[in-house]
Design a protein around this motif. Structure first.
Motif, PDB file in Angstrom:
ATOM      1  N   VAL B   6       0.841  -1.215   0.114  1.00 34.69           N
ATOM      2  CA  VAL B   6      -0.066   0.147  -0.060  1.00 34.69           C
ATOM      3  C   VAL B   6       0.882   1.098  -0.126  1.00 34.69           C
ATOM      4  N   ILE B   7       0.724   1.925  -1.028  1.00 37.82           N
ATOM      5  CA  ILE B   7       1.712   3.378  -1.159  1.00 37.82           C
ATOM      6  C   ILE B   7       0.667   4.387  -1.016  1.00 37.82           C
ATOM      7  N   ASP B  10      -0.863   9.964   2.704  1.00 35.63           N
ATOM      8  CA  ASP B  10      -1.749  10.369   3.724  1.00 35.63           C
ATOM      9  C   ASP B  10      -1.807   9.179   4.953  1.00 35.63           C
ATOM     10  N   ALA B  11      -1.043   9.640   6.091  1.00 36.72           N
ATOM     11  CA  ALA B  11      -0.768   8.495   6.992  1.00 36.72           C
ATOM     12  C   ALA B  11      -2.244   7.967   7.603  1.00 36.72           C
ATOM     13  N   ALA B  12      -3.129   8.724   7.769  1.00 40.25           N
ATOM     14  CA  ALA B  12      -4.270   8.041   8.163  1.00 40.25           C
ATOM     15  C   ALA B  12      -5.132   7.381   7.304  1.00 40.25           C
ATOM     16  N   VAL B  13      -5.016   7.475   5.867  1.00 37.95           N
ATOM     17  CA  VAL B  13      -5.580   6.666   4.737  1.00 37.95           C
ATOM     18  C   VAL B  13      -4.659   5.538   4.798  1.00 37.95           C
ATOM     19  N   ARG B  14      -3.318   5.559   4.943  1.00 34.28           N
ATOM     20  CA  ARG B  14      -2.575   4.474   4.762  1.00 34.28           C
ATOM     21  C   ARG B  14      -2.861   3.534   5.778  1.00 34.28           C
ATOM     22  N   ASP B  15      -2.884   4.134   7.114  1.00 35.02           N
ATOM     23  CA  ASP B  15      -3.164   3.198   8.288  1.00 35.02           C
ATOM     24  C   ASP B  15      -4.363   2.503   8.295  1.00 35.02           C
ATOM     25  N   ALA B  16      -5.690   3.327   7.860  1.00 40.57           N
ATOM     26  CA  ALA B  16      -6.837   2.806   7.456  1.00 40.57           C
ATOM     27  C   ALA B  16      -6.908   1.641   6.721  1.00 40.57           C
ATOM     28  N   MET B  17      -6.084   1.693   5.577  1.00 39.59           N
ATOM     29  CA  MET B  17      -6.166   0.634   4.800  1.00 39.59           C
ATOM     30  C   MET B  17      -5.327  -0.629   5.086  1.00 39.59           C
ATOM     31  N   TYR B  26      -4.881 -10.214   4.949  1.00 35.95           N
ATOM     32  CA  TYR B  26      -3.785  -9.881   3.974  1.00 35.95           C
ATOM     33  C   TYR B  26      -2.458  -9.494   4.566  1.00 35.95           C
ATOM     34  N   GLU B  27      -1.310  -9.736   4.006  1.00 36.36           N
ATOM     35  CA  GLU B  27      -0.121  -9.091   4.743  1.00 36.36           C
ATOM     36  C   GLU B  27       0.147  -8.110   3.984  1.00 36.36           C
ATOM     37  N   VAL B  28       0.447  -6.863   4.760  1.00 34.32           N
ATOM     38  CA  VAL B  28       0.408  -5.601   4.197  1.00 34.32           C
ATOM     39  C   VAL B  28       1.800  -5.028   4.397  1.00 34.32           C
ATOM     40  N   ILE B  29       2.319  -4.572   3.194  1.00 34.65           N
ATOM     41  CA  ILE B  29       3.478  -3.644   3.450  1.00 34.65           C
ATOM     42  C   ILE B  29       3.227  -2.196   3.209  1.00 34.65           C
ATOM     43  N   ALA B  30       3.479  -1.203   3.769  1.00 33.76           N
ATOM     44  CA  ALA B  30       2.943   0.021   3.711  1.00 33.76           C
ATOM     45  C   ALA B  30       4.276   1.233   3.612  1.00 33.76           C
ATOM     46  N   ALA B  31       4.083   1.867   2.579  1.00 38.10           N
ATOM     47  CA  ALA B  31       4.920   3.024   2.155  1.00 38.10           C
ATOM     48  C   ALA B  31       4.385   4.231   1.902  1.00 38.10           C
ATOM     49  N   GLU B  32       5.249   5.413   2.382  1.00 34.82           N
ATOM     50  CA  GLU B  32       4.497   6.462   2.328  1.00 34.82           C
ATOM     51  C   GLU B  32       4.909   7.638   0.914  1.00 34.82           C
ATOM     52  N   GLY B  34       6.179   7.161  -3.458  1.00 31.09           N
ATOM     53  CA  GLY B  34       6.415   6.244  -4.428  1.00 31.09           C
ATOM     54  C   GLY B  34       7.713   5.589  -4.305  1.00 31.09           C
ATOM     55  N   ALA B  35       8.974   6.582  -4.209  1.00 29.93           N
ATOM     56  CA  ALA B  35      10.122   5.895  -3.801  1.00 29.93           C
ATOM     57  C   ALA B  35      10.338   5.025  -2.727  1.00 29.93           C
ATOM     58  N   LYS B  36       9.728   5.123  -1.690  1.00 25.30           N
ATOM     59  CA  LYS B  36       9.898   4.050  -0.542  1.00 25.30           C
ATOM     60  C   LYS B  36       9.221   2.898  -0.821  1.00 25.30           C
ATOM     61  N   GLY B  37       7.978   3.052  -1.688  1.00 23.68           N
ATOM     62  CA  GLY B  37       7.284   1.827  -2.295  1.00 23.68           C
ATOM     63  C   GLY B  37       8.187   0.917  -3.017  1.00 23.68           C
ATOM     64  N   VAL B  38       8.823   1.788  -4.051  1.00 20.13           N
ATOM     65  CA  VAL B  38       9.647   0.860  -4.968  1.00 20.13           C
ATOM     66  C   VAL B  38      10.686   0.303  -4.269  1.00 20.13           C
ATOM     67  N   ALA B  39      11.427   0.828  -3.057  1.00 20.17           N
ATOM     68  CA  ALA B  39      12.166   0.449  -2.265  1.00 20.17           C
ATOM     69  C   ALA B  39      11.831  -0.917  -1.643  1.00 20.17           C
ATOM     70  N   ALA B  40      10.718  -0.773  -1.128  1.00 21.01           N
ATOM     71  CA  ALA B  40      10.159  -1.685  -0.295  1.00 21.01           C
ATOM     72  C   ALA B  40      10.231  -3.155  -1.006  1.00 21.01           C
ATOM     73  N   LEU B  41      10.030  -2.971  -2.386  1.00 26.26           N
ATOM     74  CA  LEU B  41       9.916  -4.147  -3.306  1.00 26.26           C
ATOM     75  C   LEU B  41      11.139  -5.081  -3.387  1.00 26.26           C
ATOM     76  N   GLU B  42      12.473  -4.327  -2.862  1.00 26.60           N
ATOM     77  CA  GLU B  42      13.514  -4.877  -2.769  1.00 26.60           C
ATOM     78  C   GLU B  42      13.438  -6.253  -1.693  1.00 26.60           C
TER      79      GLU B  42
END
Lengths: 548, 126
Positions: B6-7, B10-17, B26-32, B34-42
């Protein structure tokens, strides 16, 4: 011895010499007199001719003749003649210069685009420039002799009188704004400058027509106001959207937890309903604020209107007729087709509400190229080619005083609870965000026309063509219907293609899909494999077939 | 276990999702961003990506391109809130099939809608 000799001679002889002398004297005197007369005549003539010539020249000069005086005399009279001639030439040159200047001033007076008024201290018009015709609708001859106050706009009369009084007290040149009344009754805003001539006992006033400038200033003000409202609205809606998102998501979790408690469940549902209402509101606000995510595509607006019309008929009821006049060669527009469909529905609802006793709704399309002049007269318009959709009703119309407000969010003329006041503002925001232009034309009692100028799709635009409208797609099966509802038919369907490598030649497509696929260009056809599996497809005579 | 990235900025939206998806197993990985989201895929591949289109620090548009390089087949749900300005509108226009967005969801959406779309996409990918 005194001898006296007396010789007698005839008396005549004695007198003869004396007579001779006398005679010769008479002759001499006569000759001298004749000579003197002769000389006197010659002298008199030589003296009087230049004087006569001068007298003639002076008389001619007085009559305005310009011929020069031939100066033959010398001496004092000659000097006098030359001095006179010099004076005559000077006066002539000065008169010519003066006439030239008067002519120039007359030309300025006649040619001036500004209105020039000359009046006496009481305001009686003595001279009026011809600019009175275009500015006020009156000819100068209609105004001269009348008092200027007859032409001043009623509301500005007191001010004008005051300015004229101040003017006469000699406080230099005055500038002030004051409206006059056009012959047709319209108020004409004029920017005045004026001077009072104490020597002439006259007012001189120069009035510059501010109609256009006032209009442009109001337009600018209006578009700035709309921008400001848009920014405020958009900012609030954006943040509110995220807040609603959080409430909706977490409420769902809570609702599941309290599912077995009827009272709490009911409360949860109330909250959920409220957030849904909030969500609808923010979507409308975002639309107005030009911040809704759009999916513009090359759209056949005729096909779209044709399909939308089917949704309109039940909306309008039996009392309102629809006339659809579509120009066959109308350009394809670069817009989000679903939002455009919504916009037409919104306009139709407004039209219906403006015709409570029935009437006629007309939807037209045509091509139009807006030029620089139009763009200059309407704020925020880019000159260029547009596909025009106009929606007209024969309803109650909108009062002139309110026409500028109709696109503002929450402005409504409908009764409380009858309208959100967001329909037109959504249409406005959507068209503006799409790079188009909206115009509303309404006359109280004579109906309203809203014109949507949509940017013509060019070859440079993204090559995706419009999805068939919701109505057409609905007949093509659930999948397509769902996609169309989301405004994603092309994206959604097309993306399944590469994943499945379902690059199907046209002839292998399901006949229904072939019809549905008609509006797509060749490149996109390949990506429609997935759809061919799911779409049941409309019969050959169904709308999708006509969507191009 | 199905992994979802989940990228959203908005922290509240991210947390809610994250909360919602977690509750639904589901197992969820969250990023705040785009850059961190792409990095999380590593750290490892995911089964589905939910991404906000308009974010600071590598927007959704760029992030999706990056994600596609790493995960050519993974379904992506693009969440569209409001666009921040009009230049984004032209960018939005380029959001098309080429970038592999399988489904767009306008914000706000009902949670069951998101869950339904996730299920559909995962089922289609199986």
């Amino acid at each position: 011895v005194r001898v006296t000799v007396i010789e007698a001679m005839p008396y005549d002889r004695i007198l003869a010499s004396t007579v001779a002398v006398r005679n010769s004297s008479i002759i001499a005197a006569g000759g001298a007199t004749v000579l003197a007369l002769f000389l006197a005549i010659i002298v008199a003539r030589s003296l009087s001719r230049p004087l006569t010539q001068m007298a003639g020249a002076i008389q001619g000069f007085a009559r305005g003749e310009t011929a020069t005086v031939p100066i033959v005399a010398s001496g004092e009279i000659g000097m006098l003649a030359r001095a006179f001639e010099q004076m005559r030439a000077d006066v002539h040159a000065k008169t010519a210069a003066l006439e030239h200047e008067i002519e120039e001033r007359q030309r300025i007076f006649d040619m001036s685009l500004d209105l020039i008024l000359v009046m006496d201290r009481k305001g009686v018009l003595l001279r009026v420039s011809p600019a009175s015709v275009p500015i006020l609708g009156y000819g100068p001859s209609e105004m001269v002799g009348r008092n200027v106050t007859e032409f001043v706009h009623r509301d500005d009369l007191a001010r004008t009188r005051k300015e004229m009084r101040i003017n006469r007290r000699g406080r230099g040149q005055l500038s002030f704004d004051c409206r006059y009344s056009h012959k047709d009754g319209q108020a004409v805003p004029l920017a005045w400058s004026g001077v009072w001539s104490e020597a002439e006992k006259m007012h001189f006033f120069f009035g510059h027509d501010m109609t256009e400038r006032t209009k442009l200033a109001l337009q600018l003000l209006h578009s700035q106001k709309m921008d400001a409202i848009g920014q405020l609205t958009g900012g609030v809606a954006h943040d509110f959207n995220n807040i609603l998102m959080v409430i909706m998501t977490t409420m769902d979790i809570l609702a599941r937890q309290v599912a077995d408690n009827p009272q709490l469940s009911a409360s949860a549902r109330v909250i959920q309903k409220a957030t849904e209402r909030g969500a609808e509101l923010t979507q409308r606000l975002l639309a107005f604020a030009r911040r809704q995510p759009l999916q513009p595509r090359e759209t056949d607006i005729n096909a779209l209107i044709y399909e939308t019309e089917k949704l309109l008929r039940p909306l309008l009821g039996v009392q309102i007729d629809i006339e659809v006049a579509l120009s066959a060669d109308v350009w394809r527009a670069m817009v989000d087709p679903n939002q455009l469909s919504m916009a037409i529905i919104n306009l139709t609802v407004n039209a219906r509400d403006a015709m409570p006793n029935g009437g006629k709704l007309t939807i037209e399309t045509k091509n139009i190229t807006l030029d620089g002049v139009y763009a200059a007269m309407h704020g925020e318009v880019t000159p260029g080619p547009y596909a025009l959709i106009s929606v007209s009703d024969s309803g109650t119309g909108i009062p002139a005083a309110l026409i500028d407000k109709v696109f503002e969010p929450f402005f409504t003329t409908k009764g409380v609870g009858k309208g959100t006041g967001l329909g037109l503002s959504m249409v406005y925001g959507f068209v503006k965000q799409s790079g188009g232009h909206v115009n509303i034309d309404s006359k109280e009692g004579h109906g309203t026309t809203v014109k949507l100028y949509l940017p013509r799709a060019s070859d440079a635009d993204v090559t995706q063509t419009a999805a068939p409208s919701a109505a057409a797609a609905a007949t093509a099966g659930k999948e397509a219907s769902l996609a169309a509802e989301d405004g994603l038919l092309v994206t959604d369907v097309a993306m399944r293609g590469p994943r499945e490598n379902a690059i199907l030649p046209h002839e292998r497509l399901d006949p229904g899909v072939r019809l549905l696929a008609k509006p797509y260009r060749g490149a996109d056809l390949a990506r429609m494999g997935r759809l061919s599996l799911q779409a049941r497809g409309p019969p050959a005579d169904q709308p999708a077939a006509r969507s191009r | 276990m199905t992994r979802i990235l989940v990228i959203d900025d908005d922290a509240a939206v991210r947390d809610a999702m994250v909360f919602l998806l977690d509750v639904h197993g589901y197992e969820v990985i969250a990023a705040e961003d785009g850059a961190k989201g792409v990095a999380a895929l590593e750290a490892g591949p995911v089964d589905l990506v939910i991404i906000d289109r308009f974010m600071p620090n590598m927007n959704g548009f760029t992030a999706i391109k990056e994600i596609r390089l790493k995960l050519p087949q993974t379904p992506i749900i693009a969440i569209s809130g409001s666009i921040s300005n009009e230049s984004s509108a032209s960018e939005d226009r380029r959001f098309g099939p080429a970038f592999g967005v399988l489904r767009s969801l306008p914000k706000p959406f009902r949670p069951e809608k998101l869950l339904q779309v996730i299920e559909e996409l995962l089922a289609a990918g199986d």
